[in-house]
Design a protein around this motif. Structure first.
Motif, mmCIF file in Angstrom:
data_model
loop_
_atom_site.group_PDB
_atom_site.id
_atom_site.type_symbol
_atom_site.label_atom_id
_atom_site.label_comp_id
_atom_site.label_asym_id
_atom_site.label_seq_id
_atom_site.Cartn_x
_atom_site.Cartn_y
_atom_site.Cartn_z
ATOM 1 N N TRP A 272 1.874 -4.277 7.717
ATOM 2 C CA TRP A 272 3.062 -4.109 6.875
ATOM 3 C C TRP A 272 2.730 -3.157 5.736
ATOM 4 O O TRP A 272 2.032 -3.515 4.788
ATOM 5 N N LYS A 273 3.243 -1.953 5.792
ATOM 6 C CA LYS A 273 2.945 -0.921 4.802
ATOM 7 C C LYS A 273 3.958 -0.880 3.657
ATOM 8 O O LYS A 273 3.647 -0.383 2.572
ATOM 9 N N PHE A 274 5.176 -1.396 3.895
ATOM 10 C CA PHE A 274 6.224 -1.273 2.877
ATOM 11 C C PHE A 274 5.846 -1.858 1.514
ATOM 12 O O PHE A 274 6.106 -1.225 0.483
ATOM 13 N N PRO A 275 5.237 -3.060 1.461
ATOM 14 C CA PRO A 275 4.903 -3.617 0.135
ATOM 15 C C PRO A 275 3.997 -2.715 -0.686
ATOM 16 O O PRO A 275 3.940 -2.854 -1.909
ATOM 17 N N PHE A 276 3.303 -1.794 -0.036
ATOM 18 C CA PHE A 276 2.364 -0.926 -0.735
ATOM 19 C C PHE A 276 2.782 0.547 -0.645
ATOM 20 O O PHE A 276 1.973 1.442 -0.835
ATOM 21 N N SER A 277 4.065 0.770 -0.352
ATOM 22 C CA SER A 277 4.558 2.138 -0.219
ATOM 23 C C SER A 277 4.728 2.814 -1.570
ATOM 24 O O SER A 277 4.527 4.016 -1.699
ATOM 25 N N ASN A 278 5.110 2.043 -2.595
ATOM 26 C CA ASN A 278 5.229 2.582 -3.949
ATOM 27 C C ASN A 278 5.185 1.432 -4.956
ATOM 28 O O ASN A 278 5.241 0.262 -4.571
ATOM 29 N N PHE A 279 5.104 1.792 -6.227
ATOM 30 C CA PHE A 279 4.938 0.791 -7.278
ATOM 31 C C PHE A 279 6.152 -0.130 -7.369
ATOM 32 O O PHE A 279 6.011 -1.345 -7.544
ATOM 33 N N PHE A 280 7.357 0.437 -7.254
ATOM 34 C CA PHE A 280 8.575 -0.371 -7.357
ATOM 35 C C PHE A 280 8.647 -1.392 -6.223
ATOM 36 O O PHE A 280 9.008 -2.549 -6.441
ATOM 37 N N ALA A 281 8.308 -0.939 -5.004
ATOM 38 C CA ALA A 281 8.325 -1.862 -3.863
ATOM 39 C C ALA A 281 7.336 -3.004 -4.078
ATOM 40 O O ALA A 281 7.629 -4.164 -3.767
ATOM 41 N N ALA A 282 6.172 -2.695 -4.638
ATOM 42 C CA ALA A 282 5.167 -3.728 -4.913
ATOM 43 C C ALA A 282 5.684 -4.740 -5.936
ATOM 44 O O ALA A 282 5.470 -5.947 -5.798
ATOM 45 N N LEU A 283 6.381 -4.247 -6.960
ATOM 46 C CA LEU A 283 6.955 -5.146 -7.966
ATOM 47 C C LEU A 283 7.993 -6.075 -7.345
ATOM 48 O O LEU A 283 8.004 -7.283 -7.612
ATOM 49 N N VAL A 284 8.869 -5.516 -6.516
ATOM 50 C CA VAL A 284 9.936 -6.307 -5.902
ATOM 51 C C VAL A 284 9.353 -7.358 -4.959
ATOM 52 O O VAL A 284 9.745 -8.526 -4.992
#
Length: 216
Positions: free
Chosen positions: A111-123
């Motif tokens: 699963w790459k989405f949680p680490f795709s960008n900073f905002f995604a990681a926060l959400v």
């Protein structure tokens, strides 16, 4: 009806179940985003070096079993333990579980989405925090009040007792890192000793404050 002071209103707000869930959400979001920063830039993880090393090994080898098993196990244990003893171990449940265990599970599943960008990681981190907060509150409501849970109070007591003797080691470690951090650790420990609080916390805060001010 007597009008409540700001402090009383603040105390009432902090004692609400919803406030606890919001606090867990914020902490989990920050910690998960910190892990994203570590994966992306090599710094920012909220954990001990030895535990972060498990995630680093997984990133290099592709085998996240050690990080996922160790850290996720901590998370599950602390979620079950927290409502029963009335204390939530942030180090084990959030820093280790959310910061290392869950990311390791995600990465092992591709699963790459949680680490795709900073905002995604926060959400994603916030979503994890809300889930953990709700689970803890549900357990706390379901378990009968006053129920004794064997072993948990002993474990908490042992950890707190050992922690009281860490202040000198923290002062030494801070002084080895930076003279200003060492001075801050000594001052912080002395202030907390004067207040009748745990000197370990004072040493850590003092080292962080002066160390950050005079950071080179």
């Amino acid at each position: 009806m007597e009008k409540k002071t700001f402090t009383e209103k603040f105390d009432d707000f902090m004692m609400k179940d919803s406030t606890f869930i919001l606090l867990v959400m914020g902490a989990a979001a920050a910690i998960f985003a910190g892990t994203y920063m570590f994966i992306k830039f090599g710094t920012g993880a909220f954990n001990e070096i030895s535990i972060v090393a498990m995630l680093t090994d997984g990133m290099g080898s592709g085998d996240y079993a050690a990080a996922a098993g160790f850290a996720a196990g901590f998370l599950i244990a602390r979620i079950l333990e927290g409502p029963l003893v009335g204390l939530m171990d942030i180090g084990g449940s959030l820093m280790t579980g959310v910061g290392i265990g869950i990311p390791a599970v995600f990465l092992s599943m591709g699963w790459k989405f949680p680490f795709s960008n900073f905002f995604a990681a926060l959400v994603v981190g916030a979503g994890i925090g809300i889930t953990i907060g709700i689970i803890i509150m549900v357990i706390r409501k379901v378990v009968p009040e006053g129920m004794a849970v064997g072993g948990t109070s002993i474990m908490m007591g042992a950890g707190n007792a050992v922690g009281r003797y860490l202040a000198p080691l923290i002062v030494i470690a801070a002084a080895q890192y930076n003279v200003y951090a060492g001075i801050g650790a000594v001052i912080g420990a002395a202030i907390f000793y004067k207040w009748g609080k745990e000197t370990t916390g004072g040493a850590i805060l003092g080292a962080m404050i002066l160390g950050a001010i005079f950071l080179k």
